[in-house]
Design a protein around this motif. Structure first.
Motif, PDB file in Angstrom:
ATOM      1  N   SER A  19       0.665  -1.299   0.024  1.00  0.00           N
ATOM      2  CA  SER A  19      -0.139   0.112  -0.168  1.00  0.00           C
ATOM      3  C   SER A  19       0.947   1.244   0.064  1.00  0.00           C
ATOM      4  N   ASP A  21       0.266   3.513   1.946  1.00  0.00           N
ATOM      5  CA  ASP A  21       0.037   4.242   3.331  1.00  0.00           C
ATOM      6  C   ASP A  21       1.559   3.991   4.134  1.00  0.00           C
ATOM      7  N   VAL A  65      -3.025   6.420  -5.192  1.00  0.00           N
ATOM      8  CA  VAL A  65      -3.198   5.072  -4.501  1.00  0.00           C
ATOM      9  C   VAL A  65      -2.981   3.906  -5.595  1.00  0.00           C
ATOM     10  N   TYR A  88     -12.356  -0.588  -7.068  1.00  0.00           N
ATOM     11  CA  TYR A  88     -11.688  -0.917  -5.652  1.00  0.00           C
ATOM     12  C   TYR A  88     -12.733  -1.827  -4.985  1.00  0.00           C
TER      13      TYR A  88
END
Length: 105
Positions: A19, A21, A65, A88
């Motif tokens: 990810s 993140d 993303v 998604y």
């Protein structure tokens, strides 16, 4: 993938999540969801771009993303199967991964 993790392992597979993140955000998610597989941080999108997973024009909180994707990569680094989506909300089911792993045995 968590619901099929034991069968994935029994079929010779490993699960990794990647990810954009931060390490901390991923660690919190893994803990909250009780995942038995690691989450890896790719804030510079190096792996995400290498596997063509950047979701164009889907910026969340000011950052790009990745779109959902699942890959089966053999011990030599060759992609043996993949499932990519632009939506998604659409995710591959663990049973599909298990069937693909078993077909490669």
């Amino acid at each position: 993938m968590q619901s099929g993790i034991d069968e994935i392992h029994a079929s010779g597979g490993e699960v990794l999540a990647i990810s954009v993140d931060t390490v901390e955000e991923i660690a919190n998610l893994v803990k909250q969801m009780g995942l038995d597989f690691p989450g890896l941080s790719d804030p510079e999108l190096k792996a995400i771009d290498a596997y063509d997973l950047r979701h164009e024009n889907a910026v969340v909180q000011g950052k790009d993303v990745a779109r959902p994707g699942v890959f089966i990569i053999d011990g030599e680094g060759i992609i043996r199967w993949r499932d990519l989506t632009e939506n998604y909300r659409v995710r591959v089911r663990p049973q599909q991964v298990i069937e693909q792993l078993q077909s490669l045995e």
